[in-house]
Design an enzyme around this catalytic site. Structure first.
Site, short mmCIF file in Angstrom:
data_model
loop_
_atom_site.label_atom_id
_atom_site.label_comp_id
_atom_site.label_asym_id
_atom_site.label_seq_id
_atom_site.Cartn_x
_atom_site.Cartn_y
_atom_site.Cartn_z
N LEU A 69 0.83 -1.21 0.00
CA LEU A 69 0.00 0.00 0.00
C LEU A 69 0.86 1.25 0.00
CD1 LEU A 69 -2.60 -1.03 2.72
CD2 LEU A 69 -3.03 -0.83 0.28
N GLY A 70 2.04 1.15 0.57
CA GLY A 70 2.89 2.33 0.62
C GLY A 70 4.10 2.08 1.47
N GLY B 101 8.53 5.90 6.85
CA GLY B 101 9.84 5.99 7.48
C GLY B 101 10.25 4.71 8.18
N PHE B 102 9.30 3.91 8.59
CA PHE B 102 9.64 2.75 9.39
C PHE B 102 9.44 1.44 8.67
CE2 PHE B 102 9.49 5.75 12.88
CZ PHE B 102 10.55 5.30 13.64
N GLY B 103 9.08 1.50 7.41
CA GLY B 103 8.90 0.25 6.69
C GLY B 103 7.73 0.32 5.74
N VAL C 75 3.96 -0.93 4.10
CA VAL C 75 2.63 -1.33 4.55
C VAL C 75 1.98 -2.20 3.47
CG1 VAL C 75 0.43 -0.52 5.42
CG2 VAL C 75 2.44 0.89 5.71
N LYS D 146 1.99 -3.50 8.80
CA LYS D 146 3.20 -2.69 8.67
C LYS D 146 4.38 -3.57 8.99
CE LYS D 146 5.08 1.68 9.01
NZ LYS D 146 4.66 3.04 8.82
N ASP E 21 5.88 12.44 13.07
CA ASP E 21 5.88 12.31 11.60
C ASP E 21 4.48 12.51 11.05
OD1 ASP E 21 6.92 12.02 9.11
OD2 ASP E 21 7.10 9.84 9.19
#
Ligand SMILES: *[C@@H]1O[C@H](CO)[C@@H](O)[C@H](O)[C@H]1NC(C)=O
Ligand SMILES: *[C@@H]1O[C@H](CO)[C@@H](O)[C@H](O)[C@H]1NC(C)=O
Ligand SMILES: *[C@@H]1O[C@H](CO)[C@@H](O)[C@H](O)[C@H]1NC(C)=O
Ligand SMILES: *[C@@H]1O[C@H](CO)[C@@H](O)[C@H](O)[C@H]1NC(C)=O
Ligand SMILES: *[C@@H]1O[C@H](CO)[C@@H](O)[C@H](O)[C@H]1NC(C)=O
Ligand SMILES: *[C@@H]1O[C@H](CO)[C@@H](O)[C@H](O)[C@H]1NC(C)=O
Ligand SMILES: *[C@@H]1O[C@H](CO)[C@@H](O)[C@H](O)[C@H]1NC(C)=O
Ligand SMILES: *[C@@H]1O[C@H](CO)[C@@H](O)[C@H](O)[C@H]1NC(C)=O
Ligand SMILES: *[C@@H]1O[C@H](CO)[C@@H](O)[C@H](O)[C@H]1NC(C)=O
Ligand SMILES: *[C@@H]1O[C@H](CO)[C@@H](O)[C@H](O)[C@H]1NC(C)=O
Length: 838
Positions: free
Chosen positions: A526-527, A530-532, A534, A548, A645
């Site tokens: 899906l996108g 910053g952390f990984g 999804v 996620k 964020d």
């Protein structure tokens, strides 16, 4: 016209005259019977008999006039109600205010004033402030006023405190219950000994402490400040110590109440909706309760429902057994065999604290910080010192003797406390902080080099594919360390506050999740953030979820990770995305969220066709919802979460286009948001990052407010903020809108696709102004989210004039960062950097 009509007319006229005459005044021989009311001149308050809650007893009280529900602000006969409707409020022959009733020959309540000369009269008047004053008719001297005998409500222009000469003490006491206005357990009052502080007491024991009056403000109640809604006046001189507040716009209704539950609540009246909304309350977090970690203990900034006590420097747990069982109330004691008198001892600075209870502190306003240190060092009994008045260039000296009680850490507020430690501890802290400094210096130089290289590389890349996909926009990741002195005991984190194991978080099997997401296939992606990445997934029962998959740089252990997820999952608000569970397998850490089919705000806002689906009403609802969600994270949840964020792609929309903030607490889950002293991972996206965060790595709730401001302006204009701290304001959304706004032409930049969907240009321009208030350069100037919510919700609230936004002033950036910025802003990829946190 016959005589009957005439006499009727005369009767009506008389009644009217009587009413006009006595609307707000009780004349010398006048009475207020049960059923009559006095109404203040501006029709703001009313006085009369009432029955609270479900009680049938009658009390004399003052309440707001003309509101759908009666809100009582003062009660006369709190403990002596009238049984029936025979009660009468009157001024007696001696000029005393009394309540009489049928069955009793003497008053059931009296204001206890007397010494009235026979040829003078007293009149009582209900003022528009809510004050009932009893005055001599001739001399106009006030002999009694209800403001001197507050019940549970603190109104503007009322005083809390102590008249040092007469001993008159103005304080609030809660009601017993909603049905009974008699004094309950909780009181809110000034404690004048030592250095004055405000306390909520439960019975006679301290329950919550407002903190010392630093810089004219009660330190522990940082939300009770001078803002554009109210102005505080604190007096501390030989005759009195008191606190008073006023409202800047007199038509705003506001009140503080000591509720029977022990909370000090702040309410604001919302004209729209005709109701009171709770604006703020205290105590808010576990660490706010008095002496939560005992003497010399320090309650953490992470005020989760996890054990969060540490000892101040130089101290160790008094009873390690209890400490281990998560009971910190025993507090801490000095380490054994320390020598604190003329043997090389010194002070360790502890930052961002609520200063200890000042009831036993000494204050000398004429000393500087340096002199304060010397004085404290010279006196072997002095355990700590702090600045008493920061606004005088660090003048004023507070010194503590004996135990240091009721300190807590803040992540973004508070004062510095200097704690006395022996020579050994002193050496240890010095060493540690110099090590850290060296590490930071080294890290900065290395990273600056890296950044430059990376930046130029990216820049070249960018020239080739200028307007590529912007989904995962340049998150800036930085890792820093700072000095620590408190080590947490191991093995405690997987117990809840009752010492039981926590089992409430659904753990998913990795296999299940992998199957649900088609083995994390790119079709399901899906996108990226910053952390990984999804992924969309469908679990067994057909439920759609978003998964996620966290990048592997989290330095946290699995148990810590689970604990954090557990805490974050408890946060529930309709404007936050729900966490359904997590999954851990070796290096893999996954978070499972509810799935929202409409994806994120940016997919609407910056899409040429879909943006027209967002008319002004929807956009306003989105902005308002995000503000409320963020306010919940900042102040209403048990954890104080700083999102760090916030951006359009982190605001998801549900089927009805209602906003839900996602990725909140993720910095925390990934081990980046501990209290000072642990490794910090700072994450954000240029364009949304407040300057102090982007450059110094200092984050606070106010850096979130900055991001919110950017988001708000994006929502209104339908354009992205370029994310460039550039000197030329024209290349930059905020700068551009700011210029237009200054020229009074800001409506030009409002998204054309919502033309005509707003009827009220003023409302749109108000929202732009609120956006500017949020992006002001200095964090201190920016409003809190609760203020933002208030401003959005009250079309009548007067907005202050924003100061210039952050980006334009070049002096706020030093050269190196400037060039870094210029490079990074135009880059699409991911950049890693290391900067100093504080
Ligand atoms: C109030 O009543 C007393 C006794 O009835 C009377 O003497 C006095 O004049 C009255 N005062 C006024 C102001 O009417
Ligand atoms: C009054 O009584 C009703 C019905 O018994 C109850 O629902 C309500 O909560 C009560 N209100 C108060 C203030 O006690
Ligand atoms: C009010 O009523 C209660 C019980 O109904 C009675 O005990 C009390 O004496 C009454 N008080 C007065 C002042 O009449
Ligand atoms: C007036 O004095 C009586 C007796 O001393 C006392 O019980 C009462 O609380 C006082 N009333 C007020 C309003 O202070
Ligand atoms: C203390 O402050 C109050 C309120 O401002 C003022 O009325 C009073 O005169 C002051 N007293 C002294 C001794 O300065
Ligand atoms: C607060 O500000 C208003 C308006 O500026 C002023 O009238 C009022 O006196 C102030 N109140 C206090 C307590 O300072
Ligand atoms: C403290 O000092 C005494 C005497 O110097 C010594 O006997 C004792 O072992 C010391 N205790 C600790 C914990 O170092
Ligand atoms: C404050 O410190 C100064 C300088 O040491 C001293 O002269 C003065 O007496 C002190 N004042 C108080 C109130 O202790
Ligand atoms: C702090 O210093 C400021 C500026 O000199 C002064 O106005 C204020 O009264 C001082 N506050 C206290 C609590 O002494
Ligand atoms: C104060 O607020 C009211 C409505 O809340 C508004 O109508 C009025 O213009 C404001 N007053 C000032 C002086 O701005």
């Amino acid at each position: 016209m016959n005589t009957r009509t005439v006499s009727l007319l005369i009767l009506v006229l008389c009644l009217l005259l009587h009413l006009i005459d006595s609307l707000d005044t009780l004349a010398p021989n006048g009475t207020v019977k049960d059923g009559d009311v006095l109404i203040s001149q501006g029709r703001r308050f009313a006085l009369g008999f009432f029955s609270p809650g479900n009680s049938s007893l009658r009390y004399v009280g003052i309440w707001y006039y003309g509101q759908p529900e009666r809100t009582v602000v003062w009660v006369a006969n709190r403990e002596n109600p009238v049984n029936d409707t025979s009660g009468v409020l009157a001024i007696d022959r001696h000029g005393n205010l009394v309540i009489n009733e049928k069955s009793s020959s003497f008053p059931i309540w009296s204001a206890n004033v007397s010494s009235m000369s026979s040829n003078d009269y007293a009149t009582a008047q209900l003022l528009d402030t809510g004050n009932l004053v009893l005055k001599h008719d001739l001399s106009e001297v006030v002999i009694w006023q209800s403001f001197d005998y507050p019940t549970d409500t603190f109104l503007p222009s009322m005083k809390l405190g102590l008249d040092r000469r007469t001993g008159l003490n103005w304080f609030l006491t809660s009601w017993k219950s909603e049905d009974d206005p008699a004094p309950g357990s909780f009181s809110y009052r000034f404690e004048p000994t030592g250095y004055p502080q405000l306390f909520v007491y439960k019975d006679r024991a301290p329950y919550w402490r407002g903190g010392a009056i630093i810089e004219q403000l009660p330190g522990g109640a940082p939300e009770m400040t001078n803002d554009f809604i109210s102005n505080l006046t604190i007096v501390n001189n030989a005759t009195e110590v008191s606190l008073m507040y006023g409202v800047i716009n007199a038509s705003v209704l506001t009140r503080y109440v000591v509720h029977e539950s022990g909370f000090l609540k702040h309410f604001m009246w919302q004209d729209e909706g005709q109701r009171w909304t709770e604006f703020n309350y205290h105590p808010k977090e576990l660490c706010d309760y008095y002496s939560k970690c005992g003497p010399n203990g320090n309650c953490g900034a992470n005020t989760a429902d996890q054990f969060d006590c540490t000892c101040l420097p130089g101290f160790e747990p008094k009873s390690p057994g209890d400490w281990y069982l998560r009971d910190g109330t025993g507090g801490c004691k000095r380490r054994q065999n320390v020598s604190l008198c003329r043997s090389g001892e010194g002070f360790v600075k502890v930052k961002r604290l609520k200063l200890p209870d000042t009831s036993t502190a000494h204050v000398n306003m004429s000393l500087s910080l340096k002199e304060c240190e010397q004085e404290c060092l010279r006196d072997c009994n002095c355990m700590a010192y702090a600045i008493a008045n920061k606004s005088m260039g660090e003048h004023g000296c507070l010194k503590w003797y004996g135990d240091l009680v009721d300190t807590r850490a803040y992540s973004d507020l508070g004062e510095d406390l200097y704690v006395r430690v022996d020579a050994i501890d002193l050496a240890r802290y010095r060493k540690r902080s110099s090590l850290v400094k060296k590490a930071v210096v080294a890290a900065i130089s290395v990273s600056a080099l890296l950044l430059l290289l990376l930046g130029s590389l990216m820049y070249c890349l960018l020239l080739k594919r200028k307007r590529a996909d912007r989904r995962g926009r340049n998150p800036l990741v930085s890792v820093t360390t700072s000095s620590t002195y408190c080590d947490e005991l191991p093995g405690l984190k997987d117990l809840d506050s009752n010492g039981r194991r926590k089992t409430d978080l659904p753990l998913f099997h990795f296999g299940t999740v992998a199957a649900a997401t088609n083995n994390f296939s790119s079709a399901n992606e899906l996108g990226q953030g910053g952390f990984g990445s999804v992924y969309k997934g469908v679990v067994d029962n057909g439920t759609e979820v978003a998964v996620k998959r966290l990048s592997k740089y989290s330095g946290q252990g699995n148990e810590e990770f689970k604990n954090e997820v557990r805490l974050i999952a408890k946060l529930q608000h309709r404007n936050l995305v729900k966490i359904l569970g997590c999954c851990i397998q070796e290096d893999e850490k996954l978070l499972i969220y509810e799935y929202l089919p409409n994806k994120s705000l940016d997919s609407f806002l910056f899409d040429d066709t879909k943006r027209s689906l967002l008319d002004w009403g929807k956009r306003f609802d989105i902005a308002y919802g995000v503000a409320r969600g963020l306010m919940y994270l900042h102040q209403d949840s048990t954890l104080r979460i700083i999102h760090r964020d916030l951006k359009a792609s982190n605001v998801l929309l549900d089927v009805a286009l209602k906003p839900k903030i996602s990725d909140f607490g993720i910095a925390r889950i990934c081990g980046g948001d501990q209290i000072e002293g642990k490794t910090k991972r700072v994450v954000g996206t240029y364009g949304y990052m407040a300057p102090e965060y982007a450059i110094q790595g200092r984050f606070s709730i106010k850096s979130d407010v900055y991001s919110y401001g950017v988001l708000l302006l994006e929502i209104i204009t339908g354009q992205r903020n370029s994310g460039c701290y550039h000197l030329n304001p024209c290349c930059h959304l905020i700068g551009h809108v700011w210029q237009l706004w200054k020229e009074g032409k800001c409506m030009e930049i409002v998204d054309k696709s919502m033309d005509k969907t707003y009827s009220d240009e003023e409302m749109v321009s108000r929202c732009i102004q609120i956006g500017f208030l949020c992006v002001q350069r200095y964090a201190l100037d920016r409003p809190t989210m609760s203020t933002v919510v208030f401003m959005l919700g009250n079309a009548d609230a007067v907005l202050p004039t924003p100061k210039q936004p952050a980006f334009i002033d070049e002096s706020s950036f030093n050269g190196d960062i400037q060039s870094t910025c210029n490079l990074t802003c135009s880059v699409n990829g991911v950049t890693n950097t290391v900067v100093e946190a504080r």
